[in-house]
Design an enzyme around this catalytic site. Structure first.
Site, PDB file in Angstrom:
ATOM      1  N   SER A  88       0.824  -1.168   0.445  1.00 36.76           N
ATOM      2  CA  SER A  88      -0.629  -0.257   0.321  1.00 36.76           C
ATOM      3  C   SER A  88       0.808   1.309   0.044  1.00 36.76           C
ATOM      4  CB  SER A  88      -0.361   0.346   1.197  1.00 36.76           C
ATOM      5  OG  SER A  88      -1.614   1.244   1.354  1.00 36.76           O
TER       6      SER A  88
ATOM      7  N   TYR B 127      -1.020  -0.429  10.757  1.00 36.58           N
ATOM      8  CA  TYR B 127      -0.983  -1.566   9.606  1.00 36.58           C
ATOM      9  C   TYR B 127       0.438  -1.439   8.466  1.00 36.58           C
ATOM     10  CZ  TYR B 127      -3.336  -1.861   4.324  1.00 36.58           C
ATOM     11  OH  TYR B 127      -3.605  -2.070   3.549  1.00 36.58           O
TER      12      TYR B 127
ATOM     13  N   LYS C 254       2.957  -4.002   6.105  1.00 34.95           N
ATOM     14  CA  LYS C 254       2.661  -3.894   5.036  1.00 34.95           C
ATOM     15  C   LYS C 254       4.396  -3.680   4.814  1.00 34.95           C
ATOM     16  CE  LYS C 254      -1.116  -5.164   3.558  1.00 34.95           C
ATOM     17  NZ  LYS C 254      -0.844  -5.416   2.811  1.00 34.95           N
TER      18      LYS C 254
HETATM   19  P1  NAD Z   1     -10.883  -7.359   1.583  1.00 36.59           P
HETATM   20  O1  NAD Z   1     -11.030  -6.835   2.980  1.00 36.59           O
HETATM   21  O2  NAD Z   1     -11.694  -7.033   0.680  1.00 36.59           O
HETATM   22  O3  NAD Z   1     -10.188  -8.222   0.682  1.00 36.59           O
HETATM   23  C1  NAD Z   1      -9.035  -9.228   1.506  1.00 36.59           C
HETATM   24  C2  NAD Z   1      -9.161 -10.427   1.600  1.00 36.59           C
HETATM   25  O4  NAD Z   1      -8.558 -11.440   2.723  1.00 36.59           O
HETATM   26  C3  NAD Z   1     -10.784 -11.385   2.304  1.00 36.59           C
HETATM   27  O5  NAD Z   1     -11.551 -11.797   1.280  1.00 36.59           O
HETATM   28  C4  NAD Z   1     -10.590 -11.662   3.348  1.00 36.59           C
HETATM   29  O6  NAD Z   1     -11.909 -12.491   3.639  1.00 36.59           O
HETATM   30  C5  NAD Z   1      -9.817 -12.220   3.374  1.00 36.59           C
HETATM   31  N1  NAD Z   1      -8.319 -12.591   4.466  1.00 36.59           N
HETATM   32  C6  NAD Z   1      -8.578 -11.964   5.430  1.00 36.59           C
HETATM   33  N2  NAD Z   1      -7.466 -12.071   6.172  1.00 36.59           N
HETATM   34  C7  NAD Z   1      -8.086 -13.651   5.625  1.00 36.59           C
HETATM   35  C8  NAD Z   1      -6.491 -15.140   5.825  1.00 36.59           C
HETATM   36  N3  NAD Z   1      -5.699 -15.083   7.498  1.00 36.59           N
HETATM   37  N4  NAD Z   1      -6.641 -16.019   6.172  1.00 36.59           N
HETATM   38  C9  NAD Z   1      -6.980 -15.654   4.350  1.00 36.59           C
HETATM   39  N5  NAD Z   1      -7.840 -14.841   3.825  1.00 36.59           N
HETATM   40  C10 NAD Z   1      -7.208 -14.036   4.531  1.00 36.59           C
HETATM   41  O7  NAD Z   1      -9.353  -5.757   1.524  1.00 36.59           O
HETATM   42  P2  NAD Z   1      -8.656  -5.196  -0.290  1.00 36.59           P
HETATM   43  O8  NAD Z   1      -9.449  -4.162  -0.444  1.00 36.59           O
HETATM   44  O9  NAD Z   1      -9.155  -6.305  -1.532  1.00 36.59           O
HETATM   45  O10 NAD Z   1      -7.161  -5.868  -0.100  1.00 36.59           O
HETATM   46  C11 NAD Z   1      -6.614  -6.570  -0.718  1.00 36.59           C
HETATM   47  C12 NAD Z   1      -5.524  -6.222  -0.616  1.00 36.59           C
HETATM   48  O11 NAD Z   1      -5.003  -4.981  -0.862  1.00 36.59           O
HETATM   49  C13 NAD Z   1      -4.631  -6.020   1.472  1.00 36.59           C
HETATM   50  O12 NAD Z   1      -3.700  -7.176   1.983  1.00 36.59           O
HETATM   51  C14 NAD Z   1      -4.691  -5.550   1.380  1.00 36.59           C
HETATM   52  O13 NAD Z   1      -4.033  -5.068   2.587  1.00 36.59           O
HETATM   53  C15 NAD Z   1      -4.071  -4.237  -0.255  1.00 36.59           C
HETATM   54  N6  NAD Z   1      -4.643  -2.711   0.206  1.00 36.59           N
HETATM   55  C16 NAD Z   1      -5.552  -2.601  -0.487  1.00 36.59           C
HETATM   56  C17 NAD Z   1      -6.487  -1.535  -0.261  1.00 36.59           C
HETATM   57  C18 NAD Z   1      -7.142  -0.915  -0.433  1.00 36.59           C
HETATM   58  O14 NAD Z   1      -7.630   0.599  -0.579  1.00 36.59           O
HETATM   59  N7  NAD Z   1      -8.628  -1.414  -0.641  1.00 36.59           N
HETATM   60  C19 NAD Z   1      -5.173  -0.301  -0.371  1.00 36.59           C
HETATM   61  C20 NAD Z   1      -4.096  -0.803  -0.810  1.00 36.59           C
HETATM   62  C21 NAD Z   1      -3.394  -2.526  -0.230  1.00 36.59           C
HETATM   63  N1  UFG Z   2     -13.410  11.278   3.470  1.00 37.97           N
HETATM   64  C1  UFG Z   2     -14.052  12.225   3.976  1.00 37.97           C
HETATM   65  N2  UFG Z   2     -15.194  11.463   4.478  1.00 37.97           N
HETATM   66  C2  UFG Z   2     -15.061   9.940   4.798  1.00 37.97           C
HETATM   67  C3  UFG Z   2     -14.566   9.557   4.894  1.00 37.97           C
HETATM   68  C4  UFG Z   2     -13.220   9.751   3.397  1.00 37.97           C
HETATM   69  O1  UFG Z   2     -14.268  13.558   3.717  1.00 37.97           O
HETATM   70  O2  UFG Z   2     -15.927   9.669   4.891  1.00 37.97           O
HETATM   71  C5  UFG Z   2     -11.900  11.825   3.271  1.00 37.97           C
HETATM   72  C6  UFG Z   2     -10.879  11.568   4.139  1.00 37.97           C
HETATM   73  O3  UFG Z   2     -10.037  12.903   4.624  1.00 37.97           O
HETATM   74  C7  UFG Z   2      -9.468  11.283   3.070  1.00 37.97           C
HETATM   75  C8  UFG Z   2     -10.031  11.363   1.606  1.00 37.97           C
HETATM   76  O4  UFG Z   2     -11.468  11.036   1.748  1.00 37.97           O
HETATM   77  O5  UFG Z   2      -8.903  13.102   3.087  1.00 37.97           O
HETATM   78  C9  UFG Z   2      -9.421   9.640   1.083  1.00 37.97           C
HETATM   79  O6  UFG Z   2     -10.036   8.773   2.506  1.00 37.97           O
HETATM   80  P1  UFG Z   2      -9.869   7.183   2.383  1.00 37.97           P
HETATM   81  O7  UFG Z   2     -10.343   6.862   3.539  1.00 37.97           O
HETATM   82  O8  UFG Z   2     -11.187   6.752   1.293  1.00 37.97           O
HETATM   83  O9  UFG Z   2      -8.686   6.996   2.029  1.00 37.97           O
HETATM   84  P2  UFG Z   2      -6.853   7.220   2.659  1.00 37.97           P
HETATM   85  O10 UFG Z   2      -6.142   8.014   1.986  1.00 37.97           O
HETATM   86  O11 UFG Z   2      -7.410   7.881   3.875  1.00 37.97           O
HETATM   87  O12 UFG Z   2      -6.548   5.957   3.075  1.00 37.97           O
HETATM   88  C10 UFG Z   2      -6.393   4.426   2.076  1.00 37.97           C
HETATM   89  C11 UFG Z   2      -6.470   3.822   2.872  1.00 37.97           C
HETATM   90  C12 UFG Z   2      -5.100   3.383   3.692  1.00 37.97           C
HETATM   91  C13 UFG Z   2      -4.671   3.600   2.485  1.00 37.97           C
HETATM   92  C14 UFG Z   2      -4.319   4.147   0.791  1.00 37.97           C
HETATM   93  C15 UFG Z   2      -3.246   4.949   0.143  1.00 37.97           C
HETATM   94  O13 UFG Z   2      -7.975   3.448   3.429  1.00 37.97           O
HETATM   95  O14 UFG Z   2      -5.385   1.715   3.455  1.00 37.97           O
HETATM   96  O15 UFG Z   2      -5.705   4.652   0.934  1.00 37.97           O
HETATM   97  O16 UFG Z   2      -3.271   3.908  -0.922  1.00 37.97           O
HETATM   98  F1  UFG Z   2      -3.259   2.858   2.560  1.00 37.97           F
END
Ligand code: NAD
Ligand code: UFG
Length: 343
Positions: free
Chosen positions: A125, A151, A155
């Site tokens: 991330s 978190y 990562k």
């Molecule tokens: P998500 O929660 O939808 O997907 C994660 C999946 O992993 C889920 O299906 C969950 O059931 C499974 N899981 C959790 N713990 C587990 C375990 N112990 N064993 C097997 N499966 C398990 O999240 P996502 O948004 O699809 O994120 C996927 C990956 O991308 C994550 O590693 C997350 O950290 C990373 N990531 C997500 C974002 C974002 O904003 N969504 C940003 C950057 C990185």
């Molecule tokens: N925001 C609002 N109102 C809300 C939710 C969010 O104004 O109800 C604003 C936040 O303050 C921020 C922007 O919208 O300025 C984006 O917020 P998000 O929570 O959607 O995303 P972040 O950038 O805070 O974080 C996300 C994921 C993290 C990841 C990061 C970078 O939650 O896990 O993107 O990849 F690490």
């Protein structure tokens, strides 16, 4: 075609990655404990694609279950998406994050070592960059890391563990993908993000205001040093992200990847959008007003986060195609057709 293991493949990003892999001709095994997802996503992916994925319910901390998987399937590469991802929960329950994200990943990598599976892509991330100065935007992969919550620390730790294992494992090649802000949904509206409980992130929150499940969007701060005062992020369409994973696998299994190396690659669009830009784009996508009010800043938020994605283009031949309007349209199609998600 090679068989790819997607841990966490039933989740938001994973389900889109699995679909794109299948449609690119790969065979896919999904391993997921369904702690934050539904098997319905995988069933739908199976109906939408050329061939259904194999689904195995299991936990990445269960070495015996991973041994059984690797014995039953000849896996060419692993895309490791499984993990916990809620920043706030990681502060209140760091032990869960070190257990699932760090110990779980180590368990997976050990199983790969036992079974001679040498290629891995890790879902990292942009949060590993911490709180870089606005002058460093857009950020390339050389910006120093400095995660500010458990978190983000997990990562970065897993990036380092994978890099170290890859550096000595004969024939090992890996890739770390640092995602910026993944949003949107497959354009069919069949699969998408389905947060359990209160949505922390901007897109899922607006989507629930649009369906009437929440009353009003709180815009967290309008006194940032940006043109409209609201914070800027690099939102990326989840299908662009999914295509990036196919490119990553093509790269790892192709002739350009170098043994014992773990390149780090940003996946973002390179363009920032403010909270107000996102709100306006959602109203345009829905065709109606979405209630919003300015609220105090959210603790821990930075002013601007934006990727320099040049390396992804040069190394993987990938760049994002979809703009903010498409992200909102597709997210809205999914949410409107599935107001309660998969439930
Ligand atoms: P998500 O929660 O939808 O997907 C994660 C999946 O992993 C889920 O299906 C969950 O059931 C499974 N899981 C959790 N713990 C587990 C375990 N112990 N064993 C097997 N499966 C398990 O999240 P996502 O948004 O699809 O994120 C996927 C990956 O991308 C994550 O590693 C997350 O950290 C990373 N990531 C997500 C974002 C974002 O904003 N969504 C940003 C950057 C990185
Ligand atoms: N925001 C609002 N109102 C809300 C939710 C969010 O104004 O109800 C604003 C936040 O303050 C921020 C922007 O919208 O300025 C984006 O917020 P998000 O929570 O959607 O995303 P972040 O950038 O805070 O974080 C996300 C994921 C993290 C990841 C990061 C970078 O939650 O896990 O993107 O990849 F690490």
């Amino acid at each position: 075609m090679p068989k790819i293991l997607a841990t966490g493949g039933a989740g938001f990003i994973g389900s889109h990655v699995v679909l794109e892999l299948l449609n690119s001709g790969y065979e896919v095994v999904v391993f997921d404990n369904l702690s934050n997802s539904s098997v319905k996503s995988i069933e739908r992916v199976g109906r939408m694609s050329n061939g259904a994925p194999v689904f195995i319910e299991g936990d990445i901390r269960d070495g015996a279950a991973l041994d059984a998987l690797f014995e039953a399937h000849d896996i060419a590469a692993v895309i490791h998406l499984a993990g916990l991802k809620a920043v706030g929960e990681s502060v209140s329950h760091p032990e869960r994050y070190y257990d699932v994200n760090v110990a779980g990943s180590t368990c997976l990598f050990n199983a790969m070592l036992r079974h001679g599976v040498k290629h891995g892509v890790f879902s990292s991330s942009a949060t590993v960059y911490g709180e870089p100065a606005p002058e460093t935007m857009p950020m390339d992969e050389h910006v120093p890391t400095g995660p500010v919550n458990p978190y983000g620390k997990t990562k970065l730790m897993v990036e380092q563990i994978l890099t170290d294992i890859t550096s000595v494992g004969p024939g090992w090649r890996s890739l770390v993908l640092r995602y910026f802000n993944p949003v949107g949904a497959h354009t069919s509206g069949q699969i998408g993000e389905d947060p359990l409980g209160f949505p922390d992130n901007l897109f899922p929150f607006i989507a629930q205001v649009a369906t009437g499940r929440r009353k009003i969007l709180n815009i967290f701060g309008d006194d940032y040093d940006t043109p409209d005062g609201t914070a800027i992020r690099d939102y990326i369409h989840v299908m662009d992200l999914a295509r990036g994973h196919v490119k990553a696998i093509d790269y790892l299994l192709g002739s350009k990847a170098v043994d014992n190396e773990t390149p780090v690659v940003n996946l973002g669009t390179g363009h920032g959008a403010s909270v107000k830009d996102v709100h306006a784009a959602w109203e345009a996508a829905c065709g109606f007003k979405i209630a919003a009010q300015v609220a105090p800043r959210r603790a821990g938020d930075v002013t601007i986060y934006c990727a320099d994605a040049t390396k992804a283009k040069e190394m993987l031949g990938w760049e994002a195609e979809f703009d903010l309007a498409k992200m909102c349209e597709d997210h809205w199609r999914w949410q409107a057709a599935n107001p309660e998600g998969y439930r």
